[in-house]
Design a protein around this motif. Sequence first.
Motif, PDB file in Angstrom:
ATOM      1  N   ILE A   1      45.750  45.099  46.480  1.00  0.00           N
ATOM      2  CA  ILE A   1      44.498  45.132  46.650  1.00  0.00           C
ATOM      3  C   ILE A   1      44.292  46.515  47.677  1.00  0.00           C
ATOM      4  O   ILE A   1      44.669  46.553  48.434  1.00  0.00           O
ATOM      5  CB  ILE A   1      44.032  43.982  47.210  1.00  0.00           C
TER       6      ILE A   1
ATOM      7  N   ALA B   1      45.460  40.000  41.808  1.00  0.00           N
ATOM      8  CA  ALA B   1      44.706  41.047  41.246  1.00  0.00           C
ATOM      9  C   ALA B   1      43.655  40.447  40.078  1.00  0.00           C
ATOM     10  O   ALA B   1      42.386  40.796  40.430  1.00  0.00           O
ATOM     11  CB  ALA B   1      45.502  42.220  40.846  1.00  0.00           C
ATOM     12  N   PRO B   2      44.034  39.958  39.035  1.00  0.00           N
ATOM     13  CA  PRO B   2      43.076  39.544  38.024  1.00  0.00           C
ATOM     14  C   PRO B   2      42.133  38.478  38.444  1.00  0.00           C
ATOM     15  O   PRO B   2      41.078  38.172  38.284  1.00  0.00           O
ATOM     16  CB  PRO B   2      43.945  39.291  36.704  1.00  0.00           C
TER      17      PRO B   2
ATOM     18  N   ARG C   1      39.455  39.788  41.228  1.00  0.00           N
ATOM     19  CA  ARG C   1      38.651  40.462  40.472  1.00  0.00           C
ATOM     20  C   ARG C   1      37.615  39.475  40.006  1.00  0.00           C
ATOM     21  O   ARG C   1      36.208  39.628  40.138  1.00  0.00           O
ATOM     22  CB  ARG C   1      39.059  41.338  39.213  1.00  0.00           C
ATOM     23  N   ARG C   2      37.890  38.366  39.246  1.00  0.00           N
ATOM     24  CA  ARG C   2      36.990  37.451  38.841  1.00  0.00           C
ATOM     25  C   ARG C   2      36.147  36.716  39.717  1.00  0.00           C
ATOM     26  O   ARG C   2      35.098  36.330  39.439  1.00  0.00           O
ATOM     27  CB  ARG C   2      37.812  36.301  37.963  1.00  0.00           C
TER      28      ARG C   2
ATOM     29  N   CYS D   1      41.764  46.377  42.279  1.00  0.00           N
ATOM     30  CA  CYS D   1      43.072  45.306  41.993  1.00  0.00           C
ATOM     31  C   CYS D   1      44.003  45.708  41.416  1.00  0.00           C
ATOM     32  O   CYS D   1      43.714  45.844  40.080  1.00  0.00           O
ATOM     33  CB  CYS D   1      42.089  43.991  41.740  1.00  0.00           C
TER      34      CYS D   1
END
Length: 183
Positions: free
Chosen positions: A53, A93-94, A97-98, A114
């Motif tokens: 990040i 990371a994903p 992000r969400r 991310c």
Amino acid sequence: MDIWTHQSVEYVTVAGEAWLASASEYPRSMRALWESRPWAPSVLPCGRTFDVISMPALFGRRVLDELWTSGPGCGPVAAYRGRTLLFVQPGTAPRLRRLLAWEEWARDVPPLLCHGLGDAVTVPPVQRMVNSPDSPGLGSGRWIVAPEERDPWLPGASVVLWACVRASREPADRAEPVAVPSC
């Protein structure tokens, strides 16, 4: 004494180096590169061993302060080109992000980069010689918390989200920053 007036060496431990190299498709080649050029930055893929990040440096410092004063601490952290790179669990990371897109209270968090599966990041040298003529990697970033273990603790999305939200709600001009201890 000022750090720039004397010889100083920053190291990633042998175990930390092995952990970093495990992110590469060719760990032995990466270790051979570091043996011949320990001052050179490297590009490593994300998603297998860690995600990263990336946040603005000042905000990153506040997130690290939050992780250390109110939370569980952190894993490896680097500074590179005005950004703080927080090494986190693969898959963070994903998910982060969400979470940042979904959570209304996360709107105060500055934009984070991310890096996960399919991305790569530049990591600082495994060794940095300060004030040495044979160290051209001096401007290539530095470790704030260098990798020290073969299996370091890495925060997940919920821990990072919590620290980011708390850091974004703090006054930017805190009287005295908290020192980030070595993990």
